[in-house]
Structures are given as structure tokens and as C-alpha cells.
Design a protein around this motif. Structure first.
Motif, PDB file in Angstrom:
ATOM      1  N   GLY A 534       0.781  -1.229   0.000  1.00 14.14           N
ATOM      2  CA  GLY A 534       0.000   0.000   0.000  1.00 14.14           C
ATOM      3  C   GLY A 534       0.810   1.275   0.000  1.00 14.14           C
ATOM      4  N   LEU A 535       2.112   1.181   0.256  1.00  9.05           N
ATOM      5  CA  LEU A 535       2.949   2.379   0.302  1.00  9.05           C
ATOM      6  C   LEU A 535       3.368   2.785  -1.105  1.00  9.05           C
ATOM      7  CD1 LEU A 535       5.814   3.164   2.766  1.00  9.05           C
ATOM      8  CD2 LEU A 535       6.314   3.230   0.327  1.00  9.05           C
ATOM      9  N   ILE A 536       3.307   4.073  -1.396  1.00 13.69           N
ATOM     10  CA  ILE A 536       3.774   4.624  -2.670  1.00 13.69           C
ATOM     11  C   ILE A 536       5.151   5.229  -2.448  1.00 13.69           C
ATOM     12  CG2 ILE A 536       3.403   6.424  -4.405  1.00 13.69           C
ATOM     13  CD1 ILE A 536       0.388   6.100  -3.911  1.00 13.69           C
ATOM     14  N   LEU A 537       6.110   4.855  -3.278  1.00 14.55           N
ATOM     15  CA  LEU A 537       7.471   5.377  -3.188  1.00 14.55           C
ATOM     16  C   LEU A 537       7.797   6.135  -4.462  1.00 14.55           C
ATOM     17  CD1 LEU A 537      10.253   5.635  -1.858  1.00 14.55           C
ATOM     18  CD2 LEU A 537      10.824   3.369  -2.785  1.00 14.55           C
ATOM     19  N   ALA A 538       8.027   7.431  -4.333  1.00 16.98           N
ATOM     20  CA  ALA A 538       8.341   8.295  -5.462  1.00 16.98           C
ATOM     21  C   ALA A 538       9.773   8.793  -5.334  1.00 16.98           C
ATOM     22  CB  ALA A 538       7.381   9.485  -5.501  1.00 16.98           C
ATOM     23  N   CYS A 539      10.455   8.941  -6.475  1.00 15.63           N
ATOM     24  CA  CYS A 539      11.854   9.383  -6.431  1.00 15.63           C
ATOM     25  C   CYS A 539      12.169  10.197  -7.675  1.00 15.63           C
ATOM     26  CB  CYS A 539      12.782   8.166  -6.330  1.00 15.63           C
ATOM     27  SG  CYS A 539      14.526   8.592  -6.154  1.00 15.63           S
ATOM     28  N   PRO A 540      12.314  11.518  -7.560  1.00 13.19           N
ATOM     29  CA  PRO A 540      12.612  12.357  -8.722  1.00 13.19           C
ATOM     30  C   PRO A 540      14.106  12.376  -9.021  1.00 13.19           C
ATOM     31  CG  PRO A 540      12.407  13.730  -6.793  1.00 13.19           C
ATOM     32  CD  PRO A 540      12.163  12.314  -6.335  1.00 13.19           C
ATOM     33  N   SER A 541      14.437  12.820 -10.227  1.00  9.90           N
ATOM     34  CA  SER A 541      15.845  12.918 -10.609  1.00  9.90           C
ATOM     35  C   SER A 541      16.282  14.348 -10.881  1.00  9.90           C
ATOM     36  CB  SER A 541      16.106  12.062 -11.858  1.00  9.90           C
ATOM     37  OG  SER A 541      15.335  12.540 -12.942  1.00  9.90           O
ATOM     38  N   ASN A 542      15.338  15.283 -10.996  1.00  7.46           N
ATOM     39  CA  ASN A 542      15.701  16.678 -11.265  1.00  7.46           C
ATOM     40  C   ASN A 542      14.666  17.596 -10.635  1.00  7.46           C
ATOM     41  OD1 ASN A 542      13.591  17.498 -13.459  1.00  7.46           O
ATOM     42  ND2 ASN A 542      14.386  15.513 -14.148  1.00  7.46           N
ATOM     43  N   GLY A 543      14.959  18.866 -10.605  1.00 10.69           N
ATOM     44  CA  GLY A 543      14.114  19.812  -9.892  1.00 10.69           C
ATOM     45  C   GLY A 543      12.710  19.934 -10.432  1.00 10.69           C
ATOM     46  N   ALA A 544      12.562  20.086 -11.744  1.00 12.39           N
ATOM     47  CA  ALA A 544      11.230  20.262 -12.319  1.00 12.39           C
ATOM     48  C   ALA A 544      10.363  19.032 -12.075  1.00 12.39           C
ATOM     49  CB  ALA A 544      11.342  20.546 -13.820  1.00 12.39           C
ATOM     50  N   ASP A 545      10.945  17.838 -12.282  1.00 12.79           N
ATOM     51  CA  ASP A 545      10.192  16.615 -11.991  1.00 12.79           C
ATOM     52  C   ASP A 545       9.855  16.536 -10.510  1.00 12.79           C
ATOM     53  OD1 ASP A 545      10.342  15.885 -14.615  1.00 12.79           O
ATOM     54  OD2 ASP A 545      11.447  14.016 -14.285  1.00 12.79           O
ATOM     55  N   PRO A 574      22.269  19.771  -5.217  1.00 12.03           N
ATOM     56  CA  PRO A 574      22.978  20.964  -5.700  1.00 12.03           C
ATOM     57  C   PRO A 574      23.429  20.848  -7.155  1.00 12.03           C
ATOM     58  CG  PRO A 574      24.523  19.542  -4.559  1.00 12.03           C
ATOM     59  CD  PRO A 574      23.186  18.819  -4.567  1.00 12.03           C
ATOM     60  N   MET A 575      23.085  19.728  -7.828  1.00 13.69           N
ATOM     61  CA  MET A 575      23.666  19.451  -9.140  1.00 13.69           C
ATOM     62  C   MET A 575      23.269  20.528 -10.151  1.00 13.69           C
ATOM     63  SD  MET A 575      25.746  17.359 -10.478  1.00 13.69           S
ATOM     64  CE  MET A 575      25.668  15.993  -9.318  1.00 13.69           C
ATOM     65  N   ARG A 576      24.281  21.051 -10.834  1.00 13.78           N
ATOM     66  CA  ARG A 576      24.046  22.087 -11.830  1.00 13.78           C
ATOM     67  C   ARG A 576      24.373  21.617 -13.249  1.00 13.78           C
ATOM     68  NH1 ARG A 576      23.623  27.402  -9.888  1.00 13.78           N
ATOM     69  NH2 ARG A 576      23.596  27.511  -7.607  1.00 13.78           N
ATOM     70  N   ASP A 577      25.480  20.915 -13.366  1.00 15.67           N
ATOM     71  CA  ASP A 577      25.997  20.592 -14.697  1.00 15.67           C
ATOM     72  C   ASP A 577      25.752  19.138 -15.040  1.00 15.67           C
ATOM     73  OD1 ASP A 577      26.981  23.228 -14.714  1.00 15.67           O
ATOM     74  OD2 ASP A 577      28.817  22.569 -13.671  1.00 15.67           O
ATOM     75  N   LEU A 578      25.703  18.850 -16.365  1.00 12.07           N
ATOM     76  CA  LEU A 578      25.463  17.485 -16.821  1.00 12.07           C
ATOM     77  C   LEU A 578      26.709  16.896 -17.483  1.00 12.07           C
ATOM     78  CD1 LEU A 578      23.715  15.041 -17.369  1.00 12.07           C
ATOM     79  CD2 LEU A 578      22.766  16.206 -19.375  1.00 12.07           C
ATOM     80  N   HIS A 579      27.206  17.538 -18.526  1.00 13.19           N
ATOM     81  CA  HIS A 579      28.310  16.953 -19.280  1.00 13.19           C
ATOM     82  C   HIS A 579      29.661  17.584 -18.964  1.00 13.19           C
ATOM     83  CE1 HIS A 579      25.451  14.602 -21.523  1.00 13.19           C
ATOM     84  NE2 HIS A 579      24.804  15.695 -21.922  1.00 13.19           N
ATOM     85  N   GLU A 580      29.671  18.878 -18.686  1.00 12.75           N
ATOM     86  CA  GLU A 580      30.936  19.541 -18.373  1.00 12.75           C
ATOM     87  C   GLU A 580      30.668  20.732 -17.469  1.00 12.75           C
ATOM     88  OE1 GLU A 580      31.255  22.397 -22.314  1.00 12.75           O
ATOM     89  OE2 GLU A 580      32.223  20.432 -22.357  1.00 12.75           O
ATOM     90  N   ALA A 581      31.711  21.150 -16.776  1.00 15.74           N
ATOM     91  CA  ALA A 581      31.573  22.231 -15.813  1.00 15.74           C
ATOM     92  C   ALA A 581      31.025  23.479 -16.489  1.00 15.74           C
ATOM     93  CB  ALA A 581      32.923  22.530 -15.165  1.00 15.74           C
ATOM     94  N   GLY A 582      29.996  24.040 -15.870  1.00 11.88           N
ATOM     95  CA  GLY A 582      29.429  25.288 -16.348  1.00 11.88           C
ATOM     96  C   GLY A 582      28.345  25.153 -17.387  1.00 11.88           C
ATOM     97  N   ASP A 583      27.987  23.896 -17.786  1.00 13.91           N
ATOM     98  CA  ASP A 583      26.956  23.793 -18.832  1.00 13.91           C
ATOM     99  C   ASP A 583      25.536  23.961 -18.288  1.00 13.91           C
ATOM    100  OD1 ASP A 583      26.243  21.341 -17.677  1.00 13.91           O
ATOM    101  OD2 ASP A 583      26.976  20.114 -19.337  1.00 13.91           O
ATOM    102  N   GLY A 584      25.376  23.881 -16.953  1.00 13.13           N
ATOM    103  CA  GLY A 584      24.054  24.083 -16.350  1.00 13.13           C
ATOM    104  C   GLY A 584      23.010  23.091 -16.830  1.00 13.13           C
ATOM    105  N   GLY A 585      23.453  21.954 -17.320  1.00 12.41           N
ATOM    106  CA  GLY A 585      22.546  21.011 -17.968  1.00 12.41           C
ATOM    107  C   GLY A 585      21.593  20.273 -17.053  1.00 12.41           C
ATOM    108  N   TRP A 586      21.810  20.321 -15.730  1.00  7.93           N
ATOM    109  CA  TRP A 586      20.900  19.599 -14.841  1.00  7.93           C
ATOM    110  C   TRP A 586      20.000  20.540 -14.030  1.00  7.93           C
ATOM    111  CZ3 TRP A 586      19.994  15.022 -16.301  1.00  7.93           C
ATOM    112  CH2 TRP A 586      19.230  14.152 -15.507  1.00  7.93           C
ATOM    113  N   ALA A 628      25.189  10.406 -24.082  1.00  7.42           N
ATOM    114  CA  ALA A 628      25.911  11.305 -24.973  1.00  7.42           C
ATOM    115  C   ALA A 628      27.172  10.647 -25.512  1.00  7.42           C
ATOM    116  CB  ALA A 628      26.242  12.600 -24.231  1.00  7.42           C
ATOM    117  N   ARG A 629      27.879   9.911 -24.673  1.00  3.80           N
ATOM    118  CA  ARG A 629      29.087   9.205 -25.124  1.00  3.80           C
ATOM    119  C   ARG A 629      28.733   8.120 -26.139  1.00  3.80           C
ATOM    120  NH1 ARG A 629      32.832   7.101 -20.382  1.00  3.80           N
ATOM    121  NH2 ARG A 629      33.967   6.351 -22.234  1.00  3.80           N
TER     122      ARG A 629
END
Length: 729
Positions: A534-545, A574-586, A628-629
């Protein structure tokens, strides 16, 4: 003869001969007619105990832990109001029977016998367990409680005071009600009970209203282990913040007078009290327990000689309420009536199928006032300068903070509680400014005790609030997981949905924190949460979600009365970047308050047909890096975010992998007991795609440079994908 038969024959013989036990004369405010009513309740409790044993011998009854020796609890019920919620010890049949006499239209013998017979017509559990409980009597069902119901009793008492200050939409308890919670002397030693006593005292010590009456039924033994003489009295007589009362539970006049005094103290002062009641245990612990195998026969006989029904016969005669002959007549008539009713109860239908049993796992929906979102004026006042930042990309922690703000503006019944959630704003700042925005009544800084945090939430939920408790780290949940399993999840199951405790429990967890805390703060195990029906477990991966899912979680709790856990990946706060520093991808912008992600809706990044990578949380983030790789190698992959970890969104996942050649599961939880086992089973049984998995090792997490060594990485995901496509997996 067995001990039950011996006790019954002794009762008959001694009443007839006038050989009644010595004791104090009847005194106090209990009138003779009312005392006769309590004696009738005691006789019914005793008759039900005896009948349960007869039913078991005939294969028609399934529970024999009785209340014999504890019949004085009828007097406690008489001292309280039927609107006072009662969380009962399993030996409190006499309490429930006496309370039933206070409320018109009750059929206590029939209802309890249906419960003994596990009939699907049992009005409280529907045949799922023999429980004490009744919606009409304000008694939430309890099964074989040790002490797990004490924390929620503390929470329910707190909720009464909170509702007076800030009324929720679905409040159920009167403002002048008090909460009663009973338990045995052995249970008082349990860490759960000790935490509840400490929390009650801690709260009262600070002059926070907490109208709670603890009732300890002290029969001196826990199954076969004796309670040291004086242990309960000496341990509770001088507890800070909790007033101590004591009485003789063999004497209904003394018990009524003392319980009335204790209840009036709690009701008038809005402070907790501890009522210590002397009782005896008759017949042993349960039907299969033979007390003389571990106690001297003389001790067993001494307790039997102090049969509370014999004391009641003496007291009623002394009060001029009932002659011994009339008392014996009432007893015999009650025994005969219960036998007649039992003969009918055992013919009533029982649960037959799995669907019958599971029908009450999911609580019913409830009608809620419509909401149109917070007003522009309210948002401007609460957010202040933050409102201008909503359109610029932000990390998850800040987006979640804004989502919580909008939710608390929209739903006044939301209350958050936990260690450091208020003034500090949470360990990672997710709840910062909420205390200033909504006040300490809705942002409750608790003491450091996870059981008490969850108990507070459960108790408040039962009085109409929508609690959002916080456990600081997933590793800390294990101290208190039974509050979810044994209390929160089972309440609708054992009450056919008549009692519920909706909530959204926020937990910061999972791994990948660089060099911080080891397994004390990095915990990649979710098995205990996925194992609770009966328990629902939710887990987001990013802020908007996270914001959109959090809104759906609150809707599920508020409207569907569900128990929801919202697991927030700390490393992604606190995650900001996805592929490289400063890309703000996350980072993401803040989705408006009208946006949500439906329960069971998965996320898909890309439409590649070579490979479908199925993951969640940190694994989804790392899989996007690997995607991406792989693209540079000419491999077109899609990445699927599961989002909902329990129950799994099976059909949505099967639909999401359609069109791909292979499936790779990336699981940051452990290989054994982790999510990948269920996902492997799903794709093996539900589609014909070749499926492989990459999961964390069966290990705790290290501190320092090896923080991620036991879990999937972007590199290992890339290698696993290549191996899968080359047929090496």
C-alpha cells in the motif's frame, strides 16, 4: 482442568459460599447503578475470553489472547468520554465494551465474536484479524501491540491542540478531547514506548499542549518474564512533564475515581499523565501458554484468588448495588448469551480470496474542498524576491523549496515536522524560509527521534492534517521503519478503510555524496520501503520533476488518503551541470503550480532504438551522461526515468521500451534486494527484449575517494551498454 476452567469454577464456588477476597470498602464518586453496569461489562469481557477458547477448540476461532484479570479497564472507559480517542492494549476488551455502553446502537458481543471467528462481517477488520477497534467508539484498531501505538498517540494528542490553533479541513476530534493510550508493564520497557514517554515529557516540559493519558496495566509479567517489583512506579513517579497517578485495577471504585481525576487533570491542564493500574493476568498469556510451566503454582493461584470479578461482587454488595446471588445470575446469563451468539457468529461468511483480503490495502478516496492554487498576492508575499528567479534555471533543492511553499500556501492542512526542518531550514536548505513563511505551528522542529517524528505525523493525520514529516537521511529511517509498516500502512487494512493516516514522508537519501558520512548518510537501500503493501514510493531525478511529482504526492495523500514516501536524492540537490563544468545542464526552471506528473507516469529522454536504459535518480543522471558518449559512437539510446519505485509503473515502463532492441537496467541500489530484481522480472515476463542490468554491489558505502566505488558510474554504464550491444552482457 485447565486454568480457565479452574478460575471459572472458583468464581462460582466462592460467590455462592460468600468467600470473597478482602479489600477496601467501596468509595468515591462511582454510583451503585453505574457500578452494576461496569460489572456487566466485566462479565461480558470474561465470557468472551472463555468463548474464544471454546471456539478455538472447535476450529471456529483463531485468537485466544484474553483480557481476563484486566476487566478493571471498564472503569477507565467510564471515566472518559466516548469522543476521547483510545489507542488500546490488546487486553482491553472490557474498556471497549464499557465504552460501547456509552454510545447508542452498539452490539458488542456480536461484533467481538465476529472478530474471533474472522468473519468478513466483522465491522472493524472485515475478518482480517481479531482486533479491538470501532469507528463509532473512536477506537482505532490495534492488533498484537507491543508499544508501536504509543508514538501515534502522542501525535494524536498534539494534533488536538494544533487543530484548536489551526483547524484542518477534515478534523475529527473535539477540541476538548483527550487521547488515551494503554499498554502493559512489559511493553513500557520497549524503546518505542520509552521514546513516546520521553517525547510527551519533552513536549509538556516546554508548555506545549499535549492532552494525553498513558495507562499502564501492570500485571507484573510479560509472557514469562517478570517485571521487577516497584519498577513501573519508581520509573514513572517523577518523570518531568508527566503527572503520575496510581490505582488498584481490581477495585472498580478506586479505578474509576483515580481515572476520573487523571482524566480531568489532562483535560483541564492539557498536559500528559501516567495512570498506573494494578492488574492480574489470568489463564497465562494466551490459550497455548501454560503459566505453571514457568511460574510456581502458588503464584498462579494467588493471582487467581484476586480475580477482579470476585472483588467486584464484594464491592457491589458493599455499595448496596447488587447481591452476590444477583451477581452470579448476571454472570451465568452472560455466559449463556455469549454461547448462543457465538453459535450464530461462526456461521457467518469469511474471507476466501486474495482479492478479498487485499480489498482494504488501499484506503478510500475522500471529498476535499476544491483548490485553485495559491493567489498571486499570497505567492508574492511568501516568495518575495524569489519570485523573479522562478524563470531562471535552478538546482533541485531550491525548486523543491518553492514547490513546498506553493503547496503549503494552497493547502492549509499541510504540516511539516522533523529535526531541523524549521529554523535551520533542513540540513540541505530544502525547507529554508518555510518557518518564517508559515510559522512554527506548521513547521515543527522535533526532538531527535525518528519514531516520534513518524508517530507525530500518523497521529496528526488521524485528525485531518496532511503531514509531511522529514527523515534527515534514509539510513535513519531504519530506526523507525515499523511506524510505517506496522502502524501507518496497516491501519486502513485492519479497519476496512474506516481509519486512515495519509501523509507524504520526505526522506533525503541514496548515494554519491562525495566523502561525506559513509553509510550513515549515504544509504542506497530502498528494499524496506518497497516491501510495505500500500505504500507509494516516489523518487525524482531533477528539480522540475521533483516539483511536479511532489504535487501529485500531496494530491494522493490529501484526496486518496495514501501513505506516500518521497525519496529525494541528496547528491542531486545541488547538481548544476550534466556533461561539463558550467553547462548548467541539470538545472531546470520552476514549473508553475498547476503542473504535475501523474502517479505512474515515467520520463523518457530521447527516442533511440538501439538501447533503452531504464534507471532513476542518480542512475538516470549518470545514464544521460553515458547516452551522450554512446551517441558519439553511433549508438542511439533512450533513457527512461522510472520515477515511481513502488508500485512500479509496469505498463508505462513496458510501453517506454517498445521499439528498442535491448534493455539495460541501471540500478544504484544493491544487486540483492534492489530495484533491478523487480525490473528484470518485469521485462523478462512482459516483453521479449534481451535485458541486462548494472547494479550496485552488495556493500555499504565508503567515506572518502571511494564514495562511488560500489555503485554504477557514467563509465561503467557506458561499458555495460557497449557490452550489451556486443552480446557480451
Amino acid at each position: 482442568m485447565d486454568r480457565a476452567s479452574i478460575v471459572e469454577e472458583n468464581f462460582r464456588r466462592r460467590v455462592v459460599s460468600g468467600d470473597l477476597p478482602k479489600g477496601a470498602a467501596p468509595a468515591g464518586p462511582l454510583g451503585a447503578p453505574e457500578a452494576v453496569g461496569l460489572f456487566r461489562a466485566q462479565c461480558l469481557s470474561r465470557a468472551l475470553d472463555l468463548q474464544s477458547r471454546a471456539m478455538q477448540k472447535e476450529g471456529q476461532g483463531f485468537y485466544t489472547i484474553g483480557s481476563s484479570g484486566h476487566e478493571g479497564m471498564a472503569a477507565v472507559a467510564a471515566a472518559l468520554r466516548p469522543t476521547d480517542p483510545a489507542f488500546l492494549h490488546y487486553r482491553d476488551a472490557a474498556f471497549q465494551i464499557a465504552r460501547g455502553d456509552q454510545v447508542p446502537g452498539q452490539s458488542m458481543a456480536w461484533d467481538m465474536l465476529l472478530s474471533f471467528a474472522c468473519s468478513s462481517e466483522d465491522p472493524i477488520s472485515g475478518g482480517r484479524h481479531k482486533v479491538l477497534g470501532s469507528k463509532a467508539l473512536n477506537i482505532p484498531p490495534q492488533t498484537s501491540t507491543i508499544a508501536s501505538h504509543l508514538p501515534k498517540a502522542v501525535g494524536a494528542a498534539y494534533a488536538i491542540g494544533a487543530a484548536r490553533r489551526h483547524a484542518p479541513e477534515h478534523a475529527g476530534y473535539p477540541h476538548d478531547a483527550i487521547v488515551m493510550c494503554s499498554f502493559g508493564d512489559a511493553s513500557a520497557n520497549h524503546s518505542t514506548a520509552q521514546g513516546a514517554f520521553n517525547t510527551a515529557g519533552w513536549t509538556s516540559y516546554q508548555s506545549v499542549p499535549l492532552p494525553l493519558l498513558f495507562v499502564c496495566e501492570d500485571n507484573g509479567i510479560g509472557i514469562s518474564t517478570k517485571t521487577p517489583k516497584g519498577w513501573i512506579a519508581d520509573g514513572f513517579r517523577n518523570r518531568p512533564g508527566v503527572r503520575y497517578f496510581a490505582c488498584d485495577g481490581l477495585d472498580i471504585f478506586d479505578t474509576y475515581a483515580t481515572a476520573l481525576e487523571a482524566a480531568e487533570y489532562v483535560r483541564r491542564r492539557r498536559k500528559p499523565a501516567f495512570l498506573h493500574i494494578r492488574t492480574v493476568r489470568l489463564y497465562g498469556h494466551a490459550g497455548a501458554d501454560v503459566a505453571t510451566t514457568y511460574l510456581p503454582k502458588a503464584e498462579v493461584e494467588a493471582d487467581e484468588a484476586n480475580d477482579p470479578l470476585l472483588h467486584s461482587v464484594r464491592l457491589l454488595e458493599g455499595a448496596g448495588g447488587l447481591s452476590p446471588a444477583d451477581a452470579l445470575r448476571i454472570y451465568e446469563e452472560t455466559r449463556a448469551r455469549v454461547a448462543r451468539v457465538a453459535a450464530q457468529a461462526v456461521t457467518r461468511p469469511r474471507l476466501q480470496t486474495a482479492s478479498d483480503v487485499m480489498a482494504s490495502l488501499i484506503p478510500p478516496k475522500r471529498a476535499c474542498a476544491p483548490t485553485n492554487g495559491p493567489s498571486a498576492e499570497a505567492r508574492a508575499k511568501s516568495f518575495g524576491g524569489d519570485l523573479k528567479a522562478h524563470d531562471t534555471p535552478q538546482p533541485m533543492s531550491r525548486i523543491l523549496n518553492w514547490a513546498l511553499t506553493d503547496l503549503m500556501l494552497e493547502h492549509r492542512e499541510i504540516v511539516m515536522m522533523g529535526e531541523d526542518v524549521g529554523r535551520k531550514g533542513g540540513v540541505y536548505g530544502v525547507t529554508q524560509k518555510l518557518s518564517q513563511r508559515f510559522g512554527s505551528d506548521r513547521m515543527i522542529d522535533t526532538l531527535l527521534d525518528e519514531q516520534s517524528i513518524l508517530g507525530l505525523a500518523i497521529g496528526m493525520a488521524q485528525n485531518g492534517f496532511v503531514p509531511m514529516p522529514e527523515i534527515q537521511f534514509l539510513a535513519y529511517l531504519h530506526n523507525a521503519e515499523d511506524q510505517l509498516r506496522g502502524e501507518a500502512a496497516t491501519l486502513p487494512f485492519f479497519s476496512q478503510g474506516q481509519f486512515t493516516n495519509p501523509m507524504v514522508l520526505r526522506i533525503a537519501g541514496l548515494g554519491y555524496q562525495k566523502g561525506f558520512g559513509g553509510h550513515f548518510h549515504n544509504d542506497n537501500s530502498v528494499a524496506v520501503l518497497r516491501d510495505i503493501p500500500g505504500l507509494i514510493l516516489a523518487c525524482p531525478s531533477n528539480g522540475a520533476d521533483g516539483a511536479r511529482m511532489l504535487r501529485e504526492c500531496v494530491r494522493l495523500a490529501r484526496e486518496e488518503q495514501r501513505l506516500v514516501v518521497f525519496l529525494e536524492p541528496i547528491a542531486l540537490y545541488p547538481m548544476r551541470d550534466l556533461h561539463e563544468a558550467g553547462d548548467g545542464g541539470w538545472m531546470t526552471t520552476y514549473p508553475g503550480p498547476d503542473q504535475s506528473i501523474g502517479f505512474g507516469e515515467v520520463g523518457v529522454q530521447g527516442d533511440g532504438s538501439d538501447l533503452a536504459i531504464v534507471s532513476f535518480a542518480n542512475g538516470y543522471y549518470l545514464s544521460c551522461q553515458a547516452q551522450a558518449r554512446l551517441a558519439k559512437d553511433g549508438i542511439n539510446a533512450r533513457v527512461i526515468d522510472t520515477r515511481w519505485l513502488n508500485p512500479l509503473p509496469e505498463q508505462a515502463l513496458l510501453e517506454a521500451v517498445k521499439g528498442a532492441d535491448r534493455v539495460l537496467i541501471v540500478d544504484e541500489t544493491r544487486r540483492t534486494g534492489g530495484l533491478s530484481e523487480a525490473l528484470m522480472a518485469l521485462f523478462t515476463e512482459g516483453c521479449d527484449l534481451p535485458t541486462s542490468r548494472l547494479a550496485a554491489e552488495d556493500s555499504f558505502i565508503a567515506t572518502g575517494p571511494a564514495y562511488g566505488a560500489t555503485m554504477p558510474s557514467a563509465d561503467s554504464i557506458y561499458e555495460a551498454a557497449k557490452a550489451a550491444l556486443e552480446g557480451r552482457a
